[in-house]
Design a protein around this motif. Sequence first.
Motif, PDB file in Angstrom:
ATOM      1  N   ALA A 150       0.826  -1.211   0.000  1.00 19.93           N
ATOM      2  CA  ALA A 150       0.000   0.000   0.000  1.00 19.93           C
ATOM      3  C   ALA A 150       0.855   1.255   0.000  1.00 19.93           C
ATOM      4  N   LEU A 151       1.935   1.246   0.782  1.00 17.39           N
ATOM      5  CA  LEU A 151       2.795   2.427   0.863  1.00 17.39           C
ATOM      6  C   LEU A 151       3.458   2.724  -0.475  1.00 17.39           C
ATOM      7  N   VAL A 152       4.035   1.716  -1.101  1.00 13.34           N
ATOM      8  CA  VAL A 152       4.751   1.933  -2.367  1.00 13.34           C
ATOM      9  C   VAL A 152       3.786   2.308  -3.482  1.00 13.34           C
ATOM     10  N   SER A 153       2.633   1.644  -3.576  1.00 16.31           N
ATOM     11  CA  SER A 153       1.685   1.990  -4.639  1.00 16.31           C
ATOM     12  C   SER A 153       1.127   3.396  -4.433  1.00 16.31           C
ATOM     13  N   PHE A 154       0.919   3.796  -3.181  1.00 14.26           N
ATOM     14  CA  PHE A 154       0.479   5.166  -2.887  1.00 14.26           C
ATOM     15  C   PHE A 154       1.486   6.169  -3.433  1.00 14.26           C
ATOM     16  N   LEU A 155       2.781   5.918  -3.183  1.00 14.98           N
ATOM     17  CA  LEU A 155       3.822   6.834  -3.652  1.00 14.98           C
ATOM     18  C   LEU A 155       3.945   6.820  -5.169  1.00 14.98           C
ATOM     19  N   VAL A 156       3.861   5.634  -5.772  1.00 15.00           N
ATOM     20  CA  VAL A 156       3.972   5.541  -7.235  1.00 15.00           C
ATOM     21  C   VAL A 156       2.824   6.289  -7.908  1.00 15.00           C
ATOM     22  N   TYR A 157       1.612   6.101  -7.407  1.00 15.23           N
ATOM     23  CA  TYR A 157       0.465   6.770  -8.025  1.00 15.23           C
ATOM     24  C   TYR A 157       0.531   8.280  -7.818  1.00 15.23           C
ATOM     25  N   LYS A 158       0.988   8.710  -6.648  1.00 16.96           N
ATOM     26  CA  LYS A 158       1.149  10.140  -6.422  1.00 16.96           C
ATOM     27  C   LYS A 158       2.227  10.721  -7.328  1.00 16.96           C
ATOM     28  N   CYS A 159       3.287   9.951  -7.608  1.00 20.29           N
ATOM     29  CA  CYS A 159       4.314  10.412  -8.540  1.00 20.29           C
ATOM     30  C   CYS A 159       3.745  10.582  -9.944  1.00 20.29           C
ATOM     31  N   ILE A 160       2.898   9.644 -10.353  1.00 19.44           N
ATOM     32  CA  ILE A 160       2.272   9.743 -11.674  1.00 19.44           C
ATOM     33  C   ILE A 160       1.411  11.001 -11.756  1.00 19.44           C
ATOM     34  N   ARG A 161       0.636  11.260 -10.720  1.00 19.88           N
ATOM     35  CA  ARG A 161      -0.221  12.440 -10.743  1.00 19.88           C
ATOM     36  C   ARG A 161       0.600  13.729 -10.648  1.00 19.88           C
ATOM     37  N   ARG A 162       1.684  13.688  -9.893  1.00 18.29           N
ATOM     38  CA  ARG A 162       2.479  14.909  -9.706  1.00 18.29           C
ATOM     39  C   ARG A 162       3.323  15.229 -10.924  1.00 18.29           C
ATOM     40  N   PHE A 163       3.988  14.230 -11.507  1.00 17.80           N
ATOM     41  CA  PHE A 163       4.959  14.498 -12.564  1.00 17.80           C
ATOM     42  C   PHE A 163       4.440  14.227 -13.972  1.00 17.80           C
ATOM     43  N   VAL A 164       3.303  13.538 -14.090  1.00 13.78           N
ATOM     44  CA  VAL A 164       2.716  13.301 -15.409  1.00 13.78           C
ATOM     45  C   VAL A 164       1.466  14.145 -15.592  1.00 13.78           C
ATOM     46  N   TYR A 165       0.518  14.031 -14.671  1.00 16.76           N
ATOM     47  CA  TYR A 165      -0.730  14.771 -14.815  1.00 16.76           C
ATOM     48  C   TYR A 165      -0.514  16.286 -14.791  1.00 16.76           C
ATOM     49  N   SER A 166       0.414  16.756 -13.973  1.00 13.08           N
ATOM     50  CA  SER A 166       0.606  18.198 -13.838  1.00 13.08           C
ATOM     51  C   SER A 166       1.646  18.742 -14.797  1.00 13.08           C
ATOM     52  N   ALA A 167       2.221  17.905 -15.664  1.00 10.03           N
ATOM     53  CA  ALA A 167       3.217  18.375 -16.627  1.00 10.03           C
ATOM     54  C   ALA A 167       2.557  19.274 -17.672  1.00 10.03           C
ATOM     55  N   PRO A 168       3.333  20.187 -18.308  1.00 10.09           N
ATOM     56  CA  PRO A 168       2.759  21.024 -19.371  1.00 10.09           C
ATOM     57  C   PRO A 168       2.144  20.204 -20.492  1.00 10.09           C
ATOM     58  N   ASN A 169       2.743  19.051 -20.782  1.00 15.84           N
ATOM     59  CA  ASN A 169       2.208  18.143 -21.795  1.00 15.84           C
ATOM     60  C   ASN A 169       2.165  16.740 -21.194  1.00 15.84           C
ATOM     61  N   PRO A 170       1.081  16.346 -20.525  1.00 17.67           N
ATOM     62  CA  PRO A 170       1.025  15.048 -19.854  1.00 17.67           C
ATOM     63  C   PRO A 170       1.266  13.861 -20.777  1.00 17.67           C
ATOM     64  N   GLY A 171       0.782  13.952 -22.011  1.00 17.11           N
ATOM     65  CA  GLY A 171       0.982  12.855 -22.948  1.00 17.11           C
ATOM     66  C   GLY A 171       2.451  12.608 -23.242  1.00 17.11           C
ATOM     67  N   GLN A 172       3.184  13.682 -23.526  1.00 14.80           N
ATOM     68  CA  GLN A 172       4.619  13.550 -23.786  1.00 14.80           C
ATOM     69  C   GLN A 172       5.358  13.065 -22.537  1.00 14.80           C
ATOM     70  N   ALA A 173       4.943  13.534 -21.367  1.00 13.34           N
ATOM     71  CA  ALA A 173       5.590  13.100 -20.130  1.00 13.34           C
ATOM     72  C   ALA A 173       5.384  11.606 -19.904  1.00 13.34           C
ATOM     73  N   ALA A 174       4.183  11.108 -20.161  1.00 10.39           N
ATOM     74  CA  ALA A 174       3.916   9.680 -19.996  1.00 10.39           C
ATOM     75  C   ALA A 174       4.716   8.856 -20.998  1.00 10.39           C
ATOM     76  N   ALA A 175       4.770   9.319 -22.254  1.00 12.86           N
ATOM     77  CA  ALA A 175       5.516   8.590 -23.281  1.00 12.86           C
ATOM     78  C   ALA A 175       7.007   8.552 -22.979  1.00 12.86           C
ATOM     79  N   ALA A 176       7.536   9.606 -22.375  1.00 15.77           N
ATOM     80  CA  ALA A 176       8.959   9.643 -22.033  1.00 15.77           C
ATOM     81  C   ALA A 176       9.271   8.782 -20.820  1.00 15.77           C
TER      82      ALA A 176
END
Length: 589
Positions: free
Chosen positions: A303-329
Amino acid sequence: MTPSYCLSSARNTITPEAFLLHNSHLYLPKHRSFSFSTETHFPRKDTNFLRPQTPLPKSFLPISRLNNSKITHPFASLSSFAEAEGEKQQNQDAKAEEHHENTKSEDQAESPGMAQAFHISSRTASAISICIVFAALSLPLFMKSLWQGMALKTKMLSYATLLFGFYMAWNIGANDVANAMGTSVGSGALTLRQAVVTAAVLEFSGAFFMGTHVTSTMQKGILVANVFQGKDTLLFAGLLSSLAAAGTWLQVASYYGWPVSTTHCIVGSMVGFGLVYGGAGAVFWSSLARVISSWVISPFMGALVSFLVYKCIRRFVYSAPNPGQAAAAAAPIAVFVGVSGISFAAFPLGESLALALARALACGIAGAVLVYRIIRKQLGHLLLKSTSSEAEQKEGTIHQKNIGFLSDIAGPTGTQLEIVYGVFGYMQILSACFMSFAHGGNDVSNAIGPLAAALSILHGGASGAEIVIPTDVLAWGGFGIVAGLTMWGYRVIATIGKKITELTPTRGFAAEFAAASVVLFASKLGLPISATHTLVGAVMGVGFARGLNRVRAETVREIVASWAVTIPAGAFFSVVYTWILTKLLSSIL
């Protein structure tokens, strides 16, 4: 509940009812019902998605085919309908199709779980089950392990031993394969039928090619071998009883959709046998304490690791200027790290450390390149559109200042969301395939180890020595896992994928990646860990990342209760079965 994985345009508005109907491959057994508190955000409605309902309009797009794009998922996509030449022909086709769907729905409504889960007729489901039973009863007659004994009694006992091992392997497939495929089905990356076919091939391949060829009579370091010296008949009965007892409890758990640890089942069974028939000195109590401690360590770390991984996805992918490019990279990097680590830990890549590391890195590079090529081929036009169109960027990105790691970040929309879910959908499928292959190689020993030990004792082998597992016995265990997955695997897959919390490709990947990482590092550090418990905790972690009320408390309580009962239940059944078998063997031998 608004499913975020279904995107709609102005002409295609997807309702929650349509989403639930499309995901009817997530079969929820009729005999179970859940009552949720008023704080949860899940609808209070009948959870049996397989009742006959009104057919979807042809304009409805499946979960893996996103509107206003050319992306088509290579696994879960459905073929589009051909255009009719005229209005009259369209009406005739519509009436014929409606009649066919109604007939099929009526047939499925009267069919048991397997037919409903795979959307096949009851006759087809019955035929598959009969073929599996016939193969299970006839294939042992062609195995060398059955004909090693010269006496007729030995042949009969060998045949019965192989059936006991098959029963345990069948229940491993029915319950434990959800570790690899449950989140992929829950997020919509794979349909249930596609997941079962894929897992069947990979589980058998893993069991046959990567399954351990050497085992010991005293499995898992639970029993003291010296206590049973000279008591071969009793030990033989205890090993068979352990297989039957663990299989019995696994079958009960699978019937109710409870994901339990197969390792804990076999450990509990052997503890019950050793304690009753060998005394307190026959059990390594420190090993048992480590197993029990994993009930807390595994789900908490997952639970702890998945919580951090999902928060990282939301912080660094969802909030990126271009989320699609961030996810692909980020995708090739995550795949490289995950595949390399799991390859190095799970597979015997070589005796030399340098060679093992080189081969693990090679597997990681191959996985990263594969994901990169797939993403560029399938999503390249969307990536180009997202970079060249400023309007799309404004539509799909919500700019925020001073975003914290734990902040509740709104996800992207439009084309950006199509790219993000497409990228993580491919990553989730790849990780599920890899974990399924590894599971077949690792967990087949829970059934094949005691089976090979019992056969060795039956044919005059030493009770404390190492035993070489024949190739045909490994294949037998792989077949048992595939059979259980095909007939009952959908039950636990539904619990992992849908009943704990709502999953999307990003959430499913976070849970799967976190579970694999925790099992990898815990195994290297020697910490007691359970893959099943870790995955359940990881799924709960991504739910907690969205809010405490996003996890279904009733389901979690049932799962935790089943964990606590696993070892005592296995021990109880083992004692009863050993008593019965010793009586039977005394009259036969």
